[in-house]
Design a protein around this motif. Structure first.
Motif, short mmCIF file in Angstrom:
data_model
loop_
_atom_site.label_atom_id
_atom_site.label_comp_id
_atom_site.label_asym_id
_atom_site.label_seq_id
_atom_site.Cartn_x
_atom_site.Cartn_y
_atom_site.Cartn_z
N ALA A 1 24.90 76.09 47.52
CA ALA A 1 23.84 76.07 48.97
C ALA A 1 24.10 77.55 49.65
O ALA A 1 25.05 77.99 49.86
CB ALA A 1 23.88 74.95 49.87
N SER A 2 22.91 77.78 50.34
CA SER A 2 23.01 78.94 51.15
C SER A 2 23.60 78.49 52.51
O SER A 2 23.37 77.51 53.31
CB SER A 2 21.59 79.49 51.53
N PRO A 3 24.37 79.51 53.24
CA PRO A 3 25.00 79.05 54.45
C PRO A 3 24.00 78.59 55.62
O PRO A 3 24.23 77.78 56.35
CB PRO A 3 25.74 80.17 54.80
N ALA A 4 22.76 79.29 55.57
CA ALA A 4 21.41 79.10 56.33
C ALA A 4 21.14 77.85 56.15
O ALA A 4 21.10 76.86 57.14
CB ALA A 4 20.50 80.35 56.12
N GLY B 1 22.67 88.81 54.57
CA GLY B 1 22.75 88.70 53.15
C GLY B 1 23.76 87.52 52.88
O GLY B 1 23.41 86.47 51.81
N TRP B 2 24.89 87.44 53.40
CA TRP B 2 25.84 86.26 53.10
C TRP B 2 25.14 84.99 53.51
O TRP B 2 25.26 84.00 52.83
CB TRP B 2 26.99 86.55 54.10
N LEU B 3 24.33 84.96 54.89
CA LEU B 3 23.78 83.66 55.11
C LEU B 3 22.44 83.01 54.27
O LEU B 3 22.28 82.33 54.06
CB LEU B 3 23.23 83.85 56.59
N MET B 4 21.75 84.00 53.56
CA MET B 4 20.85 83.85 52.64
C MET B 4 21.18 83.60 51.31
O MET B 4 20.69 82.77 50.57
CB MET B 4 19.89 84.99 52.73
N GLY B 5 22.46 83.77 50.77
CA GLY B 5 22.84 83.96 49.32
C GLY B 5 23.53 82.52 49.03
O GLY B 5 23.88 81.72 49.91
N MET B 6 23.31 81.97 47.98
CA MET B 6 24.26 80.85 47.21
C MET B 6 25.87 81.23 47.51
O MET B 6 26.08 82.49 47.59
CB MET B 6 23.92 80.69 46.10
N ASN B 7 26.36 80.07 47.83
CA ASN B 7 27.72 80.37 48.20
C ASN B 7 28.71 79.23 47.63
O ASN B 7 28.41 78.25 47.67
CB ASN B 7 28.22 80.05 49.91
N PRO B 8 29.39 79.63 46.83
CA PRO B 8 30.39 78.78 45.94
C PRO B 8 31.08 77.72 46.76
O PRO B 8 31.33 76.57 46.42
CB PRO B 8 31.33 79.71 45.23
N GLN B 9 31.71 78.21 47.98
CA GLN B 9 32.39 77.38 48.93
C GLN B 9 31.58 76.25 49.46
O GLN B 9 32.04 75.09 49.97
CB GLN B 9 32.95 78.12 50.13
N LEU B 10 30.22 76.35 49.54
CA LEU B 10 29.28 75.39 50.06
C LEU B 10 28.45 74.76 48.84
O LEU B 10 27.15 74.29 49.07
CB LEU B 10 28.40 76.15 50.98
N ASP B 11 28.95 74.42 47.77
CA ASP B 11 28.40 74.05 46.50
C ASP B 11 27.06 74.72 46.04
O ASP B 11 25.95 74.36 45.88
CB ASP B 11 27.97 72.50 46.80
N THR C 1 21.74 71.80 58.51
CA THR C 1 22.06 70.30 58.54
C THR C 1 23.06 70.04 59.28
O THR C 1 23.54 68.72 59.24
CB THR C 1 22.23 70.08 56.88
N GLY C 2 23.64 70.90 60.23
CA GLY C 2 24.73 70.70 61.16
C GLY C 2 26.07 70.66 60.55
O GLY C 2 27.06 70.17 61.41
#
Length: 130
Positions: free
Chosen positions: A105-108, A93-103, A113-114
């Motif tokens: 974007a989902s961690p996946a 779920g964490w990999l799929m969801g939007m993440n505030p630390q990543l603007d 993008t490297g």
């Protein structure tokens, strides 16, 4: 000679264990574990390859390119880190969801993008808050 920065805090051992497993396991074992924990479709998003290609890697009919192997190991480290602090479902779920630390974007997507360092840093923030 400078010292190597070691993870600190109450969950530092989880960070070290996740790293050790990502380094020690064979790439086929990592692929099989990621397929089981994340599913074929999410893993395909991360490595930007078709599920069929991933299956060929797992079956050893096609060799995993070095750049993809690094991405798979980084992804495995993140999944191990999150699973050790929570559960495999939390990691997925964490990999799929939007993440505030990543603007948001989902961690996946960010992994694809490297930017594995950014994702690992965000995962550390997540587990330290839980």
């Amino acid at each position: 000679m400078s010292e190597v920065a070691q993870p600190r805090g109450p969950r530092a051992h989880i960070v070290r264990q996740a790293h050790a497993r990502a380094v020690e396991l064979g790439i086929i074992d990592i692929i099989v574990a990621l397929q089981a924990q994340l599913g074929q479709a999410l893993l395909a998003v991360i490595v930007t390859k078709s599920p069929r290609t991933i299956k060929r890697w797992a079956n050893k009919t096609v060799r995993v390119p070095q750049a993809i192997e690094q991405l798979l190991r980084d992804t495995f480290q993140v999944v191990e880190l999150l699973s050790s602090a929570g559960s495999p479902e939390v990691a997925r779920g964490w990999l799929m969801g939007m993440n505030p630390q990543l603007d948001d974007a989902s961690p996946a997507e960010v992994l694809s993008t490297g930017r594995a360092r950014d994702v690992i840093a965000a995962a550390r923030v997540f587990i330290s808050a839980s």
